[in-house]
Design a protein around this motif. Sequence first.
Motif, PDB file in Angstrom:
ATOM      1  N   PHE A 111       1.150   4.442  -2.840  1.00  0.00           N
ATOM      2  CA  PHE A 111       1.024   5.860  -2.479  1.00  0.00           C
ATOM      3  C   PHE A 111       2.292   6.637  -2.825  1.00  0.00           C
ATOM      4  CE2 PHE A 111      -2.258   4.811   1.030  1.00  0.00           C
ATOM      5  CZ  PHE A 111      -3.271   4.827   0.080  1.00  0.00           C
ATOM      6  N   THR A 112       3.450   6.070  -2.446  1.00  0.00           N
ATOM      7  CA  THR A 112       4.712   6.774  -2.652  1.00  0.00           C
ATOM      8  C   THR A 112       5.056   6.876  -4.134  1.00  0.00           C
ATOM      9  OG1 THR A 112       5.472   5.865  -0.539  1.00  0.00           O
ATOM     10  CG2 THR A 112       7.123   6.874  -1.952  1.00  0.00           C
TER      11      THR A 112
ATOM     12  N   ILE B 274      -4.758  -1.073   4.003  1.00  0.00           N
ATOM     13  CA  ILE B 274      -5.616   0.012   4.476  1.00  0.00           C
ATOM     14  C   ILE B 274      -6.390  -0.424   5.712  1.00  0.00           C
ATOM     15  CG2 ILE B 274      -7.646   1.376   3.910  1.00  0.00           C
ATOM     16  CD1 ILE B 274      -5.172   2.416   2.591  1.00  0.00           C
TER      17      ILE B 274
ATOM     18  N   PHE C 231      -3.540  -4.263  -1.227  1.00  0.00           N
ATOM     19  CA  PHE C 231      -3.913  -2.865  -0.982  1.00  0.00           C
ATOM     20  C   PHE C 231      -4.984  -2.745   0.094  1.00  0.00           C
ATOM     21  CE2 PHE C 231      -6.310   1.002  -2.044  1.00  0.00           C
ATOM     22  CZ  PHE C 231      -5.284   1.931  -1.974  1.00  0.00           C
TER      23      PHE C 231
ATOM     24  N   GLN D 260       2.981   6.843  -6.650  1.00  0.00           N
ATOM     25  CA  GLN D 260       2.063   7.791  -7.277  1.00  0.00           C
ATOM     26  C   GLN D 260       2.470   9.229  -6.994  1.00  0.00           C
ATOM     27  OE1 GLN D 260      -1.988   7.419  -5.958  1.00  0.00           O
ATOM     28  NE2 GLN D 260      -2.796   8.739  -7.558  1.00  0.00           N
ATOM     29  N   ALA D 261       2.833   9.514  -5.753  1.00  0.00           N
ATOM     30  CA  ALA D 261       3.254  10.876  -5.396  1.00  0.00           C
ATOM     31  C   ALA D 261       4.519  11.272  -6.146  1.00  0.00           C
ATOM     32  CB  ALA D 261       3.463  10.979  -3.889  1.00  0.00           C
TER      33      ALA D 261
ATOM     34  N   THR E 204       0.826  -1.206   0.000  1.00  0.00           N
ATOM     35  CA  THR E 204       0.000   0.000   0.000  1.00  0.00           C
ATOM     36  C   THR E 204       0.858   1.253   0.000  1.00  0.00           C
ATOM     37  OG1 THR E 204      -1.680  -1.217   1.262  1.00  0.00           O
ATOM     38  CG2 THR E 204      -1.862   1.184   1.195  1.00  0.00           C
ATOM     39  N   LEU E 205       1.883   1.264   0.837  1.00  0.00           N
ATOM     40  CA  LEU E 205       2.780   2.417   0.887  1.00  0.00           C
ATOM     41  C   LEU E 205       3.532   2.588  -0.433  1.00  0.00           C
ATOM     42  CD1 LEU E 205       3.968   4.686   2.607  1.00  0.00           C
ATOM     43  CD2 LEU E 205       5.698   3.070   3.425  1.00  0.00           C
TER      44      LEU E 205
END
Length: 310
Positions: A235-236, A303, A299, A238-239, A231-232
């Motif tokens: 997120f990372t 969460i 994922f 994508q950022a 999951t991280l």
Amino acid sequence: MAQQQAINRLAPNQGPGTINAYSVRKALGTVLFYIVTITISVMMFLPFFWSLITSFKPSDEIFSMPIKWIPSTLTLEHYRSAFTTVPFGLYFWNSFLLAAAGVLANLFFGSISGYAFAKLNFKLSKPLFRVLLAAMMIPGIVTMIPSFYVLKHFPLIGGNDLLGGGGNGFLNSFWGIILPGASGSFAVFFMRQFFLTLPSDMMEMARIEGCKEFRIFWNIYLPLTKPALATLSIFTFQAGWNSFLWPMIILNDPEKATVQMGLQAFSYNHQTDFGPMMAGALIAVLPILVLFLLLQKYFVQGIAFSGVKG
């Protein structure tokens, strides 16, 4: 018959007319819910659909009125223009390198810091964690100028002397993108929440057996955090992949530009070439989409587990 008896037991004083009215209201509520949900979904999907269709439309049909949702002919000219106008292959590699480096750094430093906050008792643990939470509330735009100053005047880097003067430090280098986000506050908080869900008995038993603390973290606890790590990672990545402003400030060399910076090339002289821009934007979405499809089974677990304990 059994269903009717159950309804009568739940509402013994209500007649058949009241029950029928309740069923009608429930059915109408369900229909209304689906109508609202479908309407919102269509409204959210339309911009993406327009981008997709625009990338295949001939140029003269992009802004034709009325809007042509289905183009008369499909063309790949915009995709060819996207790769010939700017070196998209190089930009893809640069973006992937920066995003992957950010993911690896956040996974390692976020995990080891989250493990320390969750499982180790040390002085100033709670005050430091409160500082971490406070840092998460500060918008990134506020720290942008101080971060730029620190990177520019970093001692003994990029021609700087011991006092940080005389050179450019980490400016115009990939390290200027990677280092400021190598251990994000969100990564530490996210992993700390997941480590709290894991039992501490394994740690105590490993200590009795003589295991060092890093080995306990690396060999026992880290393999159990795959859902959180996946999951991280999403997120990372994508950022980092979608980052535009910070690379635009740090990187001045066109050979080091990223995909998001490359998309700006299609907007010039107050005009925008929407066909190649939409084609490039859709191509830029593919790595994130592929990453999500590969890691989607982890994922939801990540969460769900990351917020069990506080």
